[in-house]
Design a protein around this motif. Structure first.
Motif, short mmCIF file in Angstrom:
data_model
loop_
_atom_site.label_atom_id
_atom_site.label_comp_id
_atom_site.label_asym_id
_atom_site.label_seq_id
_atom_site.Cartn_x
_atom_site.Cartn_y
_atom_site.Cartn_z
N TYR A 105 17.96 -22.97 13.03
CA TYR A 105 16.71 -22.34 13.44
C TYR A 105 16.67 -22.20 14.97
CZ TYR A 105 15.59 -24.19 8.80
OH TYR A 105 15.63 -24.53 7.46
N GLY A 106 17.66 -21.51 15.51
CA GLY A 106 17.69 -21.25 16.95
C GLY A 106 18.84 -21.92 17.66
N THR A 107 19.05 -23.20 17.43
CA THR A 107 20.03 -23.98 18.21
C THR A 107 21.46 -23.51 17.98
OG1 THR A 107 18.58 -25.90 18.08
CG2 THR A 107 20.86 -26.29 18.72
N LEU A 108 21.86 -23.38 16.73
CA LEU A 108 23.24 -23.03 16.42
C LEU A 108 23.59 -21.66 17.01
CD1 LEU A 108 25.92 -23.60 14.97
CD2 LEU A 108 24.94 -22.51 12.93
N GLY A 109 22.71 -20.69 16.86
CA GLY A 109 22.99 -19.36 17.38
C GLY A 109 23.18 -19.35 18.89
N ARG A 110 22.37 -20.08 19.61
CA ARG A 110 22.51 -20.12 21.07
C ARG A 110 23.81 -20.81 21.48
NH1 ARG A 110 16.90 -20.79 20.61
NH2 ARG A 110 16.97 -23.06 20.70
N LEU A 111 24.18 -21.85 20.75
CA LEU A 111 25.44 -22.53 21.05
C LEU A 111 26.63 -21.59 20.82
CD1 LEU A 111 26.44 -26.13 20.13
CD2 LEU A 111 27.97 -24.28 19.51
N ALA A 236 4.00 -22.71 -2.12
CA ALA A 236 3.57 -22.68 -3.52
C ALA A 236 2.42 -23.66 -3.78
CB ALA A 236 4.74 -23.01 -4.43
N GLY A 237 1.99 -24.40 -2.75
CA GLY A 237 0.87 -25.31 -2.90
C GLY A 237 1.23 -26.64 -3.50
N ARG A 238 2.53 -27.00 -3.47
CA ARG A 238 2.94 -28.25 -4.10
C ARG A 238 2.63 -29.47 -3.25
NH1 ARG A 238 2.80 -28.40 -8.84
NH2 ARG A 238 4.21 -30.21 -8.83
N GLY A 239 2.42 -29.28 -1.96
CA GLY A 239 2.11 -30.41 -1.10
C GLY A 239 2.34 -30.03 0.36
N ILE A 240 2.22 -31.01 1.23
CA ILE A 240 2.54 -30.81 2.64
C ILE A 240 3.96 -31.31 2.89
CG2 ILE A 240 0.11 -31.10 3.28
CD1 ILE A 240 0.90 -33.92 4.36
N ALA A 241 4.50 -31.03 4.08
CA ALA A 241 5.85 -31.49 4.39
C ALA A 241 5.96 -31.76 5.89
CB ALA A 241 6.89 -30.46 3.96
N PHE A 242 6.85 -32.66 6.24
CA PHE A 242 7.10 -33.01 7.64
C PHE A 242 8.41 -32.35 8.07
CE2 PHE A 242 4.70 -36.33 5.57
CZ PHE A 242 3.62 -36.51 6.42
N VAL A 243 8.33 -31.48 9.08
CA VAL A 243 9.48 -30.67 9.46
C VAL A 243 9.63 -30.64 10.98
CG1 VAL A 243 9.26 -29.20 7.41
CG2 VAL A 243 8.12 -28.53 9.54
N PRO A 244 10.85 -30.39 11.48
CA PRO A 244 11.02 -30.26 12.93
C PRO A 244 10.32 -29.00 13.44
CG PRO A 244 13.03 -29.64 11.79
CD PRO A 244 12.11 -30.21 10.75
N ALA A 245 9.94 -29.01 14.72
CA ALA A 245 9.19 -27.89 15.29
C ALA A 245 9.95 -26.58 15.18
CB ALA A 245 8.85 -28.19 16.75
N ARG A 249 9.87 -21.43 13.33
CA ARG A 249 10.46 -20.10 13.58
C ARG A 249 10.61 -19.31 12.28
NH1 ARG A 249 13.67 -19.77 18.40
NH2 ARG A 249 13.63 -21.70 19.63
N LEU A 250 10.55 -20.00 11.15
CA LEU A 250 10.75 -19.34 9.87
C LEU A 250 9.44 -18.70 9.40
CD1 LEU A 250 12.85 -22.12 8.11
CD2 LEU A 250 13.69 -20.01 9.14
N PRO A 251 9.38 -17.38 9.32
CA PRO A 251 8.14 -16.70 8.94
C PRO A 251 7.96 -16.68 7.43
CG PRO A 251 9.85 -15.08 9.42
CD PRO A 251 10.47 -16.43 9.63
N ILE A 252 7.47 -17.78 6.87
CA ILE A 252 7.25 -17.86 5.43
C ILE A 252 5.76 -17.69 5.16
CG2 ILE A 252 7.37 -19.36 3.41
CD1 ILE A 252 9.91 -20.51 4.49
N GLU A 253 5.43 -16.66 4.42
CA GLU A 253 4.03 -16.37 4.11
C GLU A 253 3.41 -17.53 3.34
OE1 GLU A 253 1.36 -12.87 1.93
OE2 GLU A 253 3.55 -12.69 2.09
N GLY A 254 2.22 -17.91 3.76
CA GLY A 254 1.51 -18.98 3.07
C GLY A 254 1.75 -20.35 3.64
N VAL A 255 2.50 -20.44 4.75
CA VAL A 255 2.77 -21.73 5.38
C VAL A 255 2.31 -21.69 6.83
CG1 VAL A 255 4.54 -23.41 6.06
CG2 VAL A 255 4.78 -22.14 3.91
N GLU A 256 1.57 -22.73 7.23
CA GLU A 256 1.17 -22.89 8.63
C GLU A 256 1.52 -24.30 9.07
OE1 GLU A 256 -2.59 -21.03 9.84
OE2 GLU A 256 -2.82 -20.34 7.77
N THR A 296 19.98 -24.19 27.71
CA THR A 296 18.86 -24.90 27.11
C THR A 296 18.78 -24.57 25.64
OG1 THR A 296 17.62 -24.82 29.18
CG2 THR A 296 16.37 -25.26 27.17
N PHE A 297 18.76 -25.61 24.83
CA PHE A 297 18.69 -25.40 23.38
C PHE A 297 17.28 -25.72 22.88
CE2 PHE A 297 23.17 -26.08 24.17
CZ PHE A 297 23.73 -25.04 23.44
#
Length: 297
Positions: A105-111, A236-245, A249-256, A296-297
């Protein structure tokens, strides 16, 4: 019995000149040994390559085909020593990179862009794998460089911090946590169903989340290893999740996303990882480049 490079060079010279005398002069030799070279070559190949009489020399159909291959073999023979020297020095070669899915999600491509600009003659081979798999692959010399999560054995591995980022809470659109107007704290999550990281396939994130939000594992409704899968389950409304910032970058509809208040600012780490005793000379060039470009990554 095999033909020699000298025989190939003699044949190419005659094919170019269509004259034994001129070809011999070009090769700085006399005509009789050149004729013997061509005869030996034809015996090894098992086909007549040249038609010759007292007035003319011409390529046979077999000779025309063989000429193209002879030129290719001579080019390889002429360039092979220089290529070997460049590979030995590390200015040419292959560096195999293992990477976690979240690092894309950004880092690999810049490297990859940075190495591509600075070391265009080094090929980069990519293999997606979790940190545990990267460690094993590095030890088995299946990859040369990892984009992995700590901790690491400092005696065996060299490492360099690439990125430090915040931990976010991914929630379905319209979720009550979006209305708090502040960072989320663990007490806000006591009764929330959680799409949780796998304690085996995603051990780093599992340990990190549990250390900061103890109720997370207790409230787990699903356990998965990939951040992208988590986000689809959140949508899909199954729950919340803990993810890196970087997952934001991933534009998934229905997720904030909302920021999680943590004792350590930006607790999520991503490191370059390599075996200190690596025998790949190209790896050192890649590491030196990334150390000195200030990217800068």
């Amino acid at each position: 019995m095999a033909f020699t490079l000298e025989q190939l060079r003699g044949f190419v010279a005659v094919a170019d000149e269509l004259h034994f005398g001129r070809a011999a002069a070009r090769l700085k030799m006399t005509q009789p040994p050149l004729s013997r070279q061509i005869q030996k070559l034809e015996r090894v190949v098992g086909a007549q390559l040249l038609e010759r009489d007292n007035r003319r020399v011409a390529l046979t159909a077999a000779g025309q085909v063989f000429l193209a291959e002879a030129r290719r073999l001579l080019t390889l023979a002429d360039t092979a020593p220089e290529l070997a020297r460049r590979v030995s020095s590390g200015s040419r070669g292959v560096v195999r990179i293992g990477f976690t899915a979240a690092s894309t999600y950004g880092t690999l491509g810049r490297l990859l862009n940075e190495v591509g600009r600075g070391l265009p003659d080094i090929d980069l081979d990519l293999q997606e794998m979790v940190t545990r798999e990267q460690v094993a692959a590095l030890l088995n010399e299946e990859v040369d460089l990892g984009l992995a999560r700590p901790p690491f054995d400092a005696e065996t591995f060299g490492s360099r911090l690439l990125l430090r980022e915040a931990l976010l809470v991914a929630v379905p659109t319209g979720h009550r946590l979006l209305d708090l107007g502040r960072d989320v704290v663990p007490a806000d999550l006591a009764n929330e169903p959680v799409v949780m990281h796998s304690p085996t396939r995603a051990r780093y994130f599992y340990d990190l989340v549990v250390s900061m939000v103890p109720v997370a594992s207790e409230n787990a409704v699903h356990t998965v290893s990939q951040v992208l899968t988590m986000l689809w389950l959140v949508a899909a409304g199954r729950g919340i999740a803990f993810v890196p910032a970087s997952a934001a970058r991933l534009p998934i509809e229905g997720v904030e996303f909302v920021h999680l208040q943590t004792a350590v600012p930006d607790p999520v780490e991503l490191h370059l990882l390599w075996v200190r005793e690596s025998r790949n000379p190209a790896l050192r060039h890649v590491l030196d480049l990334l150390a000195h470009t200030g990217v800068t990554f």
